[in-house]
Design an enzyme around this catalytic site. Structure first.
Site, PDB file in Angstrom:
ATOM      1  CE1 TYR A  73       3.182   2.224  -1.036  1.00 18.71           C
ATOM      2  CE2 TYR A  73       2.178   2.783  -3.127  1.00 18.71           C
ATOM      3  CZ  TYR A  73       2.722   1.848  -2.281  1.00 18.71           C
ATOM      4  OH  TYR A  73       2.816   0.542  -2.675  1.00 18.71           O
TER       5      TYR A  73
ATOM      6  CE  LYS B  21      -2.596  -8.572   8.113  1.00 22.38           C
ATOM      7  NZ  LYS B  21      -2.802  -9.993   7.799  1.00 22.38           N
TER       8      LYS B  21
ATOM      9  CG  ASP C 259      -3.776 -12.033   5.205  1.00 20.69           C
ATOM     10  OD1 ASP C 259      -4.781 -11.307   5.176  1.00 20.69           O
ATOM     11  OD2 ASP C 259      -3.419 -12.641   6.237  1.00 20.69           O
TER      12      ASP C 259
ATOM     13  CG  ASP D 142       1.676  -0.355  -5.945  1.00 15.25           C
ATOM     14  OD1 ASP D 142       1.595  -0.629  -7.148  1.00 15.25           O
ATOM     15  OD2 ASP D 142       2.709   0.100  -5.413  1.00 15.25           O
TER      16      ASP D 142
ATOM     17  CG  ASP E  67       1.345  -4.546 -10.713  1.00 15.33           C
ATOM     18  OD1 ASP E  67       0.585  -3.741 -11.278  1.00 15.33           O
ATOM     19  OD2 ASP E  67       2.578  -4.382 -10.665  1.00 15.33           O
TER      20      ASP E  67
END
Ligand code: NAD
Length: 364
Positions: free
Chosen positions: A135, A190, A222, A246, A250
């Site tokens: 980001y 990852k 994942d 992020d 959620d």
């Protein structure tokens, strides 16, 4: 104790009013100063985070934030949009760690889209680095074929990067948080694909050696996304980078089925922090007096615990919220048959009443 109160947009002012009501009821020496942020600040001062608001936040021990976001300002340039108020505060105050507890009260388990037995009593903490990663990494940009870009195709690119020091500091927050909980950290990355994740994993393991009393496991993002909906109660503290966090935070929030119940904290190296509900400004219900103020009230409890060294007061607020939920009072978002529907203000009053009731000396 000095706190900056930034109610923001939409339901922000309504829910923050209930949180300040609860703070007032504690009878602690807390000075509260209000300032505009987000769309309301842009409307009044031409910027979502006016200098005076930033200055107030810098001088405070903590910031209690409502929410920002207003469709009227969605077309503004990026740096003038309401959400820049939060990003600007995080950046200026050096708040790199975002903590989001996902807690499911047994009485509200029916609101989840998962089977109640999977989420009833859920208590996990998603900890996310909020200032690094893809980001913010440089370089980033777009190369357009029309500008003479070789090889003649439009492309967009971002840079995923983490420095050792950035991973170390979030790792320490994770292990220390786990020590106050069930002493288990799941680091999500990852590492089978990304170099950034390989460094992340190595540093997590190295820092973990200083916390032999905390169990550390590594998990690919994942798989973590799958495990969160398969067996969420197996987690305690989940620590991860900005982008994975992020998304996973959620997902974890939705496990509880009630976004109106979930607090959050943004912390830095010192005691100062920014506390806000996990949800947004809910413009669809703003001004109706029906928003759930409990996420903001629980954010105030986190503020008392992490920034103001008032753990007892934080415990009292959390117990009062549990009592109110157990008594059957519900705002519209968590209402179900057999419970009593109340508005924003009545919910705040009920928490204050439960706080006062919990304070009464026990008759022997
Ligand atoms: P939202 O979280 O505001 O709302 C999603 C849904 O949940 C809506 O139906 C809303 O009515 C409901 N809801 C949210 N909080 C509630 C509460 N306390 N009580 C009852 N119901 C509640 O997300 P959105 O609709 O995607 O975004 C609205 C605005 O908020 C946008 O401008 C967005 O950019 C902004 N936003 C701000 C923050 C923040 O301030 N940290 C976070 C997310 C979104």
């Amino acid at each position: 104790m000095k706190i900056a109160i930034l109610p923001g947009d939409g339901i922000g002012p309504e829910i923050v009013a209930e949180a300040t009501k609860v703070l007032d009821a504690l009878d602690l020496p807390i000075e509260m100063d209000h300032a505009p942020a987000g769309g309301v600040a842009y409307a009044a001062h031409g910027h979502p985070l006016p200098e005076a608001t930033l200055q107030l936040a810098r001088e405070a021990d903590a910031v209690l934030f409502g929410a920002v976001g207003d469709w009227r300002y969605d077309q503004l340039e990026r740096h003038l949009r309401p959400e820049q108020a939060i990003l600007g505060l995080r950046r200026d105050l050096g708040l790199f760690a975002n903590l989001r507890p996902a807690l499911c009260y047994p009485q509200l388990a029916g609101a989840s889209s998962l089977k109640p037995e999977l989420v009833s009593g859920l208590d996990i903490l998603i900890l996310r680095d909020a200032t690094g990663d893809v980001y913010f990494g440089q370089p980033r940009g777009r190369r357009m074929a029309a500008d003479g870009h070789f090889p003649g195709d439009d492309e967009g690119f971002d840079t995923m990067r983490y420095a050792r020091s950035e991973v170390e500091r979030i790792a320490h927050v994770a292990f220390q948080a786990a020590r106050r909980r069930r002493r288990r950290v799941t680091s999500v990355d990852k590492a089978n694909v990304l170099e950034t994740s390989r460094l992340w994993r190595d540093v997590m393991s190295e820092v973990g050696k200083a916390y032999p009393d905390v169990a550390l496991e590594h998990m690919y993002v994942d798989n973590a996304a799958m495990q969160l909906v398969k067996a969420p109660k197996a987690f305690d503290v989940v620590v991860t980078g900005n982008m994975f966090g992020d998304i996973l935070s959620d997902e974890a929030a939705m496990l509880t089925g009630s976004i109106g119940m979930l607090p959050s904290a943004s912390l830095g190296a010192g005691k100062r922090g920014l506390y806000e509900p996990s949800h947004g400004s809910a413009p669809d219900i703003a001004g109706q007096g029906i928003a759930n103020p409990l996420a903001t009230i629980l954010s105030a409890a986190m503020m008392l615990r992490f920034s103001l060294a008032q753990a007892d007061a934080a415990d009292r607020i959390e117990a009062a919220v549990r009592d109110v939920i157990a008594s059957g009072l519900r705002t519209a978002d968590i209402h179900a048959a057999g419970t009593t529907r109340v508005g924003t203000s009545a919910m705040g009053d009920a928490v204050v009443a439960a706080l006062r009731a919990g304070q009464l000396p026990v008759e022997v």
